[in-house]
Design a protein around this motif. Structure first.
Motif, PDB file in Angstrom:
ATOM      1  N   ARG A 193      74.108  48.828 -26.421  1.00 52.50           N
ATOM      2  CA  ARG A 193      75.149  49.485 -25.647  1.00 52.50           C
ATOM      3  C   ARG A 193      76.324  48.542 -25.401  1.00 52.50           C
ATOM      4  N   PRO A 194      77.545  49.070 -25.388  1.00 49.89           N
ATOM      5  CA  PRO A 194      78.708  48.216 -25.117  1.00 49.89           C
ATOM      6  C   PRO A 194      78.679  47.694 -23.692  1.00 49.89           C
ATOM      7  N   LEU A 195      79.227  46.528 -23.499  1.00 51.43           N
ATOM      8  CA  LEU A 195      79.177  45.883 -22.199  1.00 51.43           C
ATOM      9  C   LEU A 195      79.860  46.711 -21.113  1.00 51.43           C
ATOM     10  N   ALA A 196      80.778  47.580 -21.499  1.00 51.21           N
ATOM     11  CA  ALA A 196      81.454  48.428 -20.515  1.00 51.21           C
ATOM     12  C   ALA A 196      80.474  49.330 -19.763  1.00 51.21           C
ATOM     13  N   GLU A 197      79.298  49.573 -20.338  1.00 51.43           N
ATOM     14  CA  GLU A 197      78.309  50.424 -19.683  1.00 51.43           C
ATOM     15  C   GLU A 197      77.395  49.647 -18.730  1.00 51.43           C
ATOM     16  N   PHE A 198      77.545  48.331 -18.689  1.00 45.11           N
ATOM     17  CA  PHE A 198      76.697  47.529 -17.801  1.00 45.11           C
ATOM     18  C   PHE A 198      77.211  47.602 -16.372  1.00 45.11           C
ATOM     19  N   ASP A 199      76.299  47.825 -15.421  1.00 48.13           N
ATOM     20  CA  ASP A 199      76.633  47.884 -14.005  1.00 48.13           C
ATOM     21  C   ASP A 199      75.753  46.889 -13.253  1.00 48.13           C
ATOM     22  N   SER A 222      70.021  39.583 -20.616  1.00 42.73           N
ATOM     23  CA  SER A 222      70.330  39.087 -21.958  1.00 42.73           C
ATOM     24  C   SER A 222      71.478  39.893 -22.534  1.00 42.73           C
ATOM     25  N   PHE A 223      72.525  39.186 -22.936  1.00 40.31           N
ATOM     26  CA  PHE A 223      73.717  39.838 -23.477  1.00 40.31           C
ATOM     27  C   PHE A 223      74.010  39.261 -24.857  1.00 40.31           C
ATOM     28  N   PHE A 224      74.592  40.103 -25.702  1.00 45.29           N
ATOM     29  CA  PHE A 224      74.838  39.738 -27.091  1.00 45.29           C
ATOM     30  C   PHE A 224      76.320  39.872 -27.381  1.00 45.29           C
ATOM     31  N   PHE A 225      76.865  38.885 -28.067  1.00 51.81           N
ATOM     32  CA  PHE A 225      78.294  38.862 -28.345  1.00 51.81           C
ATOM     33  C   PHE A 225      78.521  38.675 -29.842  1.00 51.81           C
ATOM     34  N   LEU A 226      79.381  39.542 -30.377  1.00 48.61           N
ATOM     35  CA  LEU A 226      79.680  39.550 -31.805  1.00 48.61           C
ATOM     36  C   LEU A 226      81.179  39.367 -32.001  1.00 48.61           C
ATOM     37  N   PRO A 227      81.587  38.579 -32.990  1.00 48.01           N
ATOM     38  CA  PRO A 227      83.015  38.490 -33.293  1.00 48.01           C
ATOM     39  C   PRO A 227      83.571  39.885 -33.559  1.00 48.01           C
ATOM     40  N   THR A 228      84.709  40.209 -32.975  1.00 46.97           N
ATOM     41  CA  THR A 228      85.229  41.580 -33.079  1.00 46.97           C
ATOM     42  C   THR A 228      85.457  41.994 -34.527  1.00 46.97           C
ATOM     43  N   GLU A 229      85.793  41.028 -35.383  1.00 48.92           N
ATOM     44  CA  GLU A 229      86.059  41.381 -36.777  1.00 48.92           C
ATOM     45  C   GLU A 229      84.788  41.759 -37.525  1.00 48.92           C
ATOM     46  N   MET A 230      83.627  41.464 -36.945  1.00 46.34           N
ATOM     47  CA  MET A 230      82.355  41.821 -37.571  1.00 46.34           C
ATOM     48  C   MET A 230      81.537  42.777 -36.721  1.00 46.34           C
ATOM     49  N   ALA A 231      82.025  43.146 -35.553  1.00 44.39           N
ATOM     50  CA  ALA A 231      81.192  43.831 -34.561  1.00 44.39           C
ATOM     51  C   ALA A 231      80.650  45.165 -35.056  1.00 44.39           C
ATOM     52  N   GLY A 232      81.480  45.954 -35.734  1.00 43.37           N
ATOM     53  CA  GLY A 232      81.009  47.255 -36.199  1.00 43.37           C
ATOM     54  C   GLY A 232      79.856  47.123 -37.174  1.00 43.37           C
ATOM     55  N   ARG A 233      80.033  46.292 -38.175  1.00 42.22           N
ATOM     56  CA  ARG A 233      78.994  46.121 -39.193  1.00 42.22           C
ATOM     57  C   ARG A 233      77.733  45.510 -38.596  1.00 42.22           C
ATOM     58  N   SER A 235      76.686  45.432 -35.406  1.00 41.90           N
ATOM     59  CA  SER A 235      75.989  46.290 -34.444  1.00 41.90           C
ATOM     60  C   SER A 235      75.181  47.353 -35.165  1.00 41.90           C
ATOM     61  N   GLU A 236      75.687  47.885 -36.260  1.00 41.72           N
ATOM     62  CA  GLU A 236      74.906  48.838 -37.056  1.00 41.72           C
ATOM     63  C   GLU A 236      73.679  48.146 -37.657  1.00 41.72           C
ATOM     64  N   GLN A 237      73.835  46.909 -38.069  1.00 43.42           N
ATOM     65  CA  GLN A 237      72.722  46.130 -38.618  1.00 43.42           C
ATOM     66  C   GLN A 237      71.628  45.946 -37.563  1.00 43.42           C
ATOM     67  N   LEU A 238      72.032  45.696 -36.331  1.00 43.61           N
ATOM     68  CA  LEU A 238      71.080  45.537 -35.238  1.00 43.61           C
ATOM     69  C   LEU A 238      70.338  46.842 -34.953  1.00 43.61           C
ATOM     70  N   GLN A 239      71.065  47.939 -34.940  1.00 37.01           N
ATOM     71  CA  GLN A 239      70.427  49.225 -34.683  1.00 37.01           C
ATOM     72  C   GLN A 239      69.391  49.541 -35.753  1.00 37.01           C
ATOM     73  N   ARG A 240      69.707  49.226 -37.012  1.00 37.06           N
ATOM     74  CA  ARG A 240      68.756  49.497 -38.099  1.00 37.06           C
ATOM     75  C   ARG A 240      67.520  48.603 -37.987  1.00 37.06           C
ATOM     76  N   ALA A 241      67.741  47.359 -37.495  1.00 34.85           N
ATOM     77  CA  ALA A 241      66.641  46.419 -37.391  1.00 34.85           C
ATOM     78  C   ALA A 241      65.600  46.874 -36.375  1.00 34.85           C
ATOM     79  N   ARG A 242      65.975  47.703 -35.431  1.00 39.50           N
ATOM     80  CA  ARG A 242      65.049  48.189 -34.425  1.00 39.50           C
ATOM     81  C   ARG A 242      64.441  49.530 -34.818  1.00 39.50           C
TER      82      ARG A 242
END
Length: 242
Positions: A193-199, A222-233, A235-242
């Motif tokens: 989930r994007p950090l904007a959803e964290f409360d 635990s928070f995860f940070f991705l370079p914005t130029e790679m974030a889309g690709r 984050s999809e890789q992470l979703q597939r890994a789970r």
């Protein structure tokens, strides 16, 4: 998603940093990743001794592609006091911090260790592909001292950030990384989930006293940070890994 799952899913050969290595929970699996060159940072002497012993037991010796640093990382070179709280005679090593002294907590006694502090950038590491950071409230200073490394190498990061160690940190650390071109995420309810959803008011409530163990449900730190130029690709890789 655990930090190790994150780093395994996004592994790229290169330099991996375990900042706040303790006794090697991530250092050892990092060292097993193909093409990895690991730098582990642990300023607490007792934890560093166990880290050395664990690596030796696992590999028969400290592997040549693993470098151990008995220093703390920060914004500038110098010295700091690493405070270790002790609860009923038991050292709470996971709470050892250079950012606070636990003086307000009557439930604990403390040990003080004077440690050397270096900015990560002073090591001039190249090809840094991943960073795990757990600094018990000192995350901001560690990242301030790593600006050049983050800008040039563009590693992925997993960071433990807790309001109980430093109020405002779940706001300030992501803001620093956003300015450096990073997008933040957390894992909850089976999805990234994007950090904007964290409360923080509902997802991270806990006492700063080492003697108090109650926490909110969920308790997300635990928070995860991705370079914005790679974030889309990625984050999809992470979703597939789970």
């Amino acid at each position: 998603m655990e930090e190790l799952d994150f780093h395994r899913a996004l592994h790229r050969p290169g330099v991996l940093l375990d900042i706040g290595a303790h006794d090697g929970l991530l250092t050892i699996p990092f060292a097993r990743l193909p093409g990895s060159r690991v730098h582990a940072f642990e300023p607490l002497p007792s934890a560093m001794a166990r880290l050395r012993a664990a690596l030796t037991a696992e590999f028969a010796a400290i592997p040549p592609h693993v470098t151990l640093h008995d220093v703390a990382l920060g914004a500038a070179a110098g010295e700091a006091v690493l405070t270790l709280p002790v609860l009923e005679g038991v050292a709470q090593e996971q709470w050892a911090s250079i950012s606070k002294d636990y003086a307000e907590h009557a439930s604990v006694t403390t040990e003080a260790h004077r440690v050397r502090v270096l900015p990560l950038d002073s090591l001039e590491l190249r090809e840094v592909t991943a960073i795990k950071l757990d600094a018990e409230g000192a995350e901001q200073e560690v990242l301030e001292g790593a600006r050049r490394t983050l800008t040039t190498s563009r590693p992925v990061l997993s960071i433990e950030i807790e309001e109980r160690h430093r109020p405002g940190s779940t706001r300030d650390v992501p803001a620093l990384l956003h300015a450096l071109g990073y997008a933040g995420f957390f894992w909850h309810a089976g999805a990234l989930r994007p950090l904007a959803e964290f409360d923080a008011a509902t997802m991270q409530v806990a006492s700063p006293d080492p003697a108090v163990f109650a926490a909110s449900d969920p308790y997300i730190f635990s928070f995860f940070f991705l370079p914005t130029e790679m974030a889309g690709r990625l984050s999809e890789q992470l979703q597939r890994a789970r």
